[in-house]
Design a protein around this motif. Sequence first.
Motif, PDB file in Angstrom:
ATOM      1  N   LEU A 202       0.867  -1.232   0.033  1.00  0.00           N
ATOM      2  CA  LEU A 202      -0.081  -0.214   0.000  1.00  0.00           C
ATOM      3  C   LEU A 202       0.859   1.370   0.058  1.00  0.00           C
ATOM      4  O   LEU A 202       1.968   1.428   0.791  1.00  0.00           O
ATOM      5  CB  LEU A 202      -0.796   0.106   1.249  1.00  0.00           C
ATOM      6  CG  LEU A 202      -1.782   1.217   1.452  1.00  0.00           C
ATOM      7  CD1 LEU A 202      -3.167   1.104   0.482  1.00  0.00           C
ATOM      8  CD2 LEU A 202      -2.379   1.163   2.885  1.00  0.00           C
ATOM      9  N   PHE A 203       0.617   2.293  -0.716  1.00  0.00           N
ATOM     10  CA  PHE A 203       1.256   3.572  -0.807  1.00  0.00           C
ATOM     11  C   PHE A 203       0.237   4.478  -0.137  1.00  0.00           C
ATOM     12  O   PHE A 203      -0.810   4.784  -0.514  1.00  0.00           O
ATOM     13  CB  PHE A 203       1.531   4.215  -2.240  1.00  0.00           C
ATOM     14  CG  PHE A 203       2.276   5.343  -2.071  1.00  0.00           C
ATOM     15  CD1 PHE A 203       3.648   5.370  -1.909  1.00  0.00           C
ATOM     16  CD2 PHE A 203       1.735   6.468  -2.387  1.00  0.00           C
ATOM     17  CE1 PHE A 203       4.531   6.422  -1.892  1.00  0.00           C
ATOM     18  CE2 PHE A 203       2.510   7.629  -2.351  1.00  0.00           C
ATOM     19  CZ  PHE A 203       3.913   7.758  -2.188  1.00  0.00           C
ATOM     20  N   VAL A 204       0.962   5.444   0.844  1.00  0.00           N
ATOM     21  CA  VAL A 204       0.263   6.245   1.543  1.00  0.00           C
ATOM     22  C   VAL A 204       0.572   7.595   1.256  1.00  0.00           C
ATOM     23  O   VAL A 204       1.821   7.924   1.453  1.00  0.00           O
ATOM     24  CB  VAL A 204      -0.262   6.140   3.017  1.00  0.00           C
ATOM     25  CG1 VAL A 204      -0.614   7.084   3.789  1.00  0.00           C
ATOM     26  CG2 VAL A 204      -0.695   4.667   3.229  1.00  0.00           C
ATOM     27  N   LEU A 205      -0.260   8.695   0.794  1.00  0.00           N
ATOM     28  CA  LEU A 205       0.105   9.896   0.987  1.00  0.00           C
ATOM     29  C   LEU A 205      -0.767  10.814   1.936  1.00  0.00           C
ATOM     30  O   LEU A 205      -1.843  10.902   1.709  1.00  0.00           O
ATOM     31  CB  LEU A 205      -0.173  10.771  -0.428  1.00  0.00           C
ATOM     32  CG  LEU A 205       0.227  12.219  -0.899  1.00  0.00           C
ATOM     33  CD1 LEU A 205       1.595  12.276  -1.151  1.00  0.00           C
ATOM     34  CD2 LEU A 205      -0.589  12.874  -1.724  1.00  0.00           C
ATOM     35  N   SER A 206      -0.025  11.270   2.634  1.00  0.00           N
ATOM     36  CA  SER A 206      -1.025  12.067   4.010  1.00  0.00           C
ATOM     37  C   SER A 206      -0.648  13.540   4.071  1.00  0.00           C
ATOM     38  O   SER A 206      -1.029  14.083   5.031  1.00  0.00           O
ATOM     39  CB  SER A 206      -0.270  11.490   5.352  1.00  0.00           C
ATOM     40  OG  SER A 206       1.322  11.587   5.339  1.00  0.00           O
TER      41      SER A 206
END
Length: 252
Positions: A202-206
């Motif tokens: 999973l890739f997360v951009l916060s």
Amino acid sequence: LYILIKKNKYNCIITGLSHLNLIVLILCFFLKSSNKINLLLHFHNIPNINFLNLKERLINLIVFSLFKLLKLRNINIITVSNSIRDKISLKYNIDKKHISVIYPAIDFDKIDRLKLTKFPRDKNNEKIILSIGRLSKQKNHDLLIKSFAEVRKIINCKLIIIGEGKLKKNLIKLSKNLNISDYVNFVDKTDNPYQYFNNSDLFVLSSLWEGFGLVLIEALYCEKKIVATNCPGSPKELLSGLETAYLSKNND
């Protein structure tokens, strides 16, 4: 710079920083018509999104005032997303026809080549959550780490954060305070993030705001599932309607 421009009679100047935009616009006032130069003012982030940065807000106010005062002659604004174009047009009352959108280029052949590099760590049957970006307020990694601490309670997973920045010590301390430091790995800036993309789940951009979010395109190309904040900028523009991407509320 003024002497250099007069002497060499360049065809075009491209700037990408707010103070440089201001400098070249001021120089335009002093150039004779025979020395008029084409200016491309490049904006890769939303102007004045950080309300605490008073210097940037003042510079941009002068820049766009000069832009209109010069009656748009020989000057064009380039943005990296429709979101930035719309914000500039609305805030500074500039017709969108004077603002061009050019997405950043990506070398997909390079990604294909580098993503097959041997992964530098053992996965140990854990899910890997990946985030890439400089360790700054904009990227909101403290929210990411706090959210990961909750996820870690129900899923066997690790968080890898790739990036450098002045907040690194604070983020490491936060991980320790939440008792998840063994599961959060900080990786300094690397020339090959694609091996991490290729081996993550999973890739997360916060982020609190984004200009374009090049990492989102890289994640999509590597066929990763994505969770991103629906922050001002490009995430909604790039991810809306995709089954493999989820947009959360900003700073939630």
